[in-house]
Enzyme design. Structure first.
Site, short mmCIF file in Angstrom:
data_model
loop_
_atom_site.label_atom_id
_atom_site.label_comp_id
_atom_site.label_asym_id
_atom_site.label_seq_id
_atom_site.Cartn_x
_atom_site.Cartn_y
_atom_site.Cartn_z
N GLU A 244 0.85 -1.19 0.00
CA GLU A 244 0.00 0.00 0.00
C GLU A 244 0.88 1.24 0.00
O GLU A 244 1.96 1.22 0.61
CB GLU A 244 -0.88 0.02 1.24
CG GLU A 244 -1.93 -1.07 1.25
CD GLU A 244 -2.81 -0.96 2.48
OE1 GLU A 244 -3.93 -0.47 2.34
OE2 GLU A 244 -2.36 -1.36 3.56
N HIS A 268 -5.91 -11.69 4.87
CA HIS A 268 -5.93 -11.59 3.41
C HIS A 268 -4.85 -12.47 2.75
O HIS A 268 -5.13 -13.20 1.81
CB HIS A 268 -5.72 -10.15 2.96
CG HIS A 268 -6.67 -9.17 3.57
ND1 HIS A 268 -7.97 -9.48 3.87
CD2 HIS A 268 -6.53 -7.88 3.96
CE1 HIS A 268 -8.58 -8.43 4.38
NE2 HIS A 268 -7.72 -7.44 4.46
C1 BG6 Z 1 -7.96 -3.85 5.44
C2 BG6 Z 1 -6.84 -3.40 6.33
O1 BG6 Z 1 -8.37 -5.15 5.77
O2 BG6 Z 1 -7.52 -3.84 4.09
C3 BG6 Z 1 -6.31 -2.04 5.92
O3 BG6 Z 1 -7.30 -3.33 7.67
C4 BG6 Z 1 -5.97 -2.01 4.44
O4 BG6 Z 1 -5.17 -1.68 6.69
C5 BG6 Z 1 -7.14 -2.56 3.64
O5 BG6 Z 1 -5.67 -0.66 4.08
C6 BG6 Z 1 -6.77 -2.66 2.17
O6 BG6 Z 1 -7.86 -3.08 1.41
P1 BG6 Z 1 -7.82 -2.96 -0.17
O7 BG6 Z 1 -9.09 -3.61 -0.61
O8 BG6 Z 1 -7.75 -1.49 -0.49
O9 BG6 Z 1 -6.60 -3.66 -0.64
#
Ligand code: BG6
Length: 515
Positions: A244, A268
């Site tokens: 990220e 995830h």
């Molecule tokens: C969440 C986390 O589960 O997923 C966050 O708690 C993270 O920290 C987010 O930013 C990211 O989700 P995506 O769908 O934008 O990849």
């Protein structure tokens, strides 16, 4: 149990008949959101509900109740929902959809400790049944910290809202994190299972709602050409990356003390690993899918030397594109002596015939070079290269890269002859499948899919307690080890993480892919 009504029974005028992607429509029901004023609800849940309504996938009688401490009137709450829907919806904002949805919106003011507030909630739900025809079918979304699960669950039980009855269902949706280690996850589960029937508990891992994640199964099991090489005979290693570019601004309270591994790897990334590595399920029914995921998670083996095969980092000040950004310890709300990691990388091995000797490297971090989630299956080199050694100097290892986001698709990396010249020079090239170019429809948001699945009572995309427990069993020893280490290694914001992580792969004679 499936509660959908078919389009033969009810033809929704808002639904585009050419749109075949999510052809299931929820039956009469409502959703109650606890934590409705929070970030997740504003940015994801409320817009997803609107988008479902806009796509004609919710019944006209649908009810949406917000439960919150704020002293708001129902009209104020409706304005709040409208504002957030307009700001974050995926599909176009239409007054006709909004008017229909708004007619079913209710607000209950109160705290989680307040019995009277839950009585008011019970009356509101009864009123929806009576006046809007929701027929006793209600889902309760706990978009609240885990410490609040027990009290909300008890209050729902005490006011008689938690149990399904003949012909009417009650379901609870639980957001991650499911605890912060195995013991707390089990304790949480105990509380929830005392109140709700296990079949009515839906744990959200929103990655499973992503189209590209479901495509892992299509890619592997709908095609003939991948499975024969998807094993230790051909695969050198697998890299699963979730990077990220954002920091933790605004979420300090949640993140500090949790860190990257608990926030992302425990759920995830281990789910992505399970889908990438599991055997073919007998069917995509929940029980068959879960059996395979559980089996592969049970086969995970931790490295013996955790110091050599794991890495942690914490972002320091730096540049994100053209913006100068502060380091983690300077973020508002973060303890300046915090040892929470914002980057985590681990090596896992799988004790199965298919994967013996093939390491799976998982990494995640905030404030990295860019936002990207991908699974790279990296292949062994061809056993023999009948070229001059200089000709293949620039040839890397073949790879299949599943691009989860953004720029969703699949890339194949392989060698090709450089045109011209007389020598057989071979260099890496890419072949691309891109969702954007191959399909005209845009993908629904993960939360659209998952909320609809809850309303339909369709469980395959929700992790079970067993999977959650297994994931904590994998992570707990790593967290225990890290807790003895003190400060994680700093890395400059906008880079690809701490040196420790590069060294971790270099020790195995490998390097991280640059996404
Ligand atoms: C969440 C986390 O589960 O997923 C966050 O708690 C993270 O920290 C987010 O930013 C990211 O989700 P995506 O769908 O934008 O990849």
């Amino acid at each position: 149990m499936n509660d959908s009504i078919t389009s033969a029974e009810w033809v929704n005028p808002l639904r585009d008949p050419r749109d075949l992607r999510l052809p299931r429509i929820a039956g009469p029901c409502s959703i109650v959101i606890f934590g409705v004023t929070g970030d997740l609800s504003r940015k994801k849940l409320l817009p997803a509900i609107y988008d479902l309504a806009n796509r004609g996938l919710l019944p006209p009688s649908f009810g949406l109740t917000g439960f919150a401490r704020r002293d708001w009137t129902e009209d104020h709450f409706k304005d709040f929902v409208r504002e957030n829907v307009i700001a974050h919806c995926r599909t176009p904002f239409k007054e006709s959809t909004w008017t229909q949805l708004a007619a079913g919106i209710r607000f209950v003011q109160g705290t989680f400790e307040d019995k009277k507030a839950f009585e008011r909630l019970s009356n509101t739900v009864a009123e929806l049944d009576r006046d809007r025809g929701t027929r006793g079918n209600h889902a309760f979304y706990m978009s609240v910290p885990p410490r609040d699960f027990p009290i909300v669950a008890r209050q729902l039980a005490d006011c008689g809202l938690s149990r399904s009855s003949e012909g009417a269902w009650r379901r609870v949706i639980i957001e991650k994190p499911f605890g912060h280690d195995l013991a707390s996850a089990k304790a949480l589960d105990h509380v929830v299972s005392e109140v709700f029937d296990p079949s009515s508990v839906f744990r959200i891992d929103h990655y499973l709602g992503k189209e590209t994640v479901q495509n892992i199964l299509a890619l592997r099991f709908a095609n003939a050409m991948y499975e024969p090489i998807w094993n230790a005979n051909y695969v050198d290693h697998v890299q699963i990356t979730m990077a990220e570019d954002i920091g933790v601004a605004g979420r300090a309270g949640y993140y500090d003390g949790i860190g990257a591994a608990r926030d992302i790897i425990q759920n995830h990334l281990l789910q992505l690993l399970a889908l990438t590595a599991m055997e073919e399920p007998v069917s995509f029914a929940a029980s068959d899918l879960i059996a395979e995921k559980t089996k592969i998670l049970s086969a995970v083996r931790l490295p013996r030397d955790l110091a050599a095969h794991t890495a942690r980092g914490q972002y320091a000040a730096g540049w994100q594109g053209s913006h100068e950004v502060v380091g983690y310890l300077e973020e508002k709300g973060i303890d300046p002596s915090s040892t929470t990691e914002t980057y985590a990388a681990i090596r896992l091995d799988l004790d199965t015939r298919r994967w013996a000797g093939v390491p799976f490297y998982l990494r995640t971090g905030k404030r990295l070079g860019k936002r990207v989630t991908e699974i790279a299956v990296v292949f062994k080199r061809a056993p023999h290269l009948p070229f001059e050694s200089t000709a293949t100097r620039e040839l890397g290892k073949n790879a299949i890269v599943i691009r989860v986001q953004p720029d969703e698709g699949v890339t194949m990396r392989f060698g090709a002859k450089v045109p011209g010249g007389t020598s057989m020079e071979v260099r890496d090239v890419s072949m691309d499948f891109s969702y954007g170019r191959s399909f005209t429809e845009s993908s629904p948001e993960a939360y659209e899919r998952l909320i609809l699945d809850v309303l339909l009572g369709d469980p395959p995309l929700f992790p079970t307690t067993k999977e959650v427990d297994l994931s904590w069993e994998i992570l707990d020893p790593i967290e225990d080890f890290w807790s003895t280490l003190g400060q994680p290694q700093p890395y400059r914001a906008g880079t690809w993480g701490p040196e420790e992580a590069d060294e971790m792969l270099a020790r195995d004679g490998r390097h991280w892919r640059m996404p």
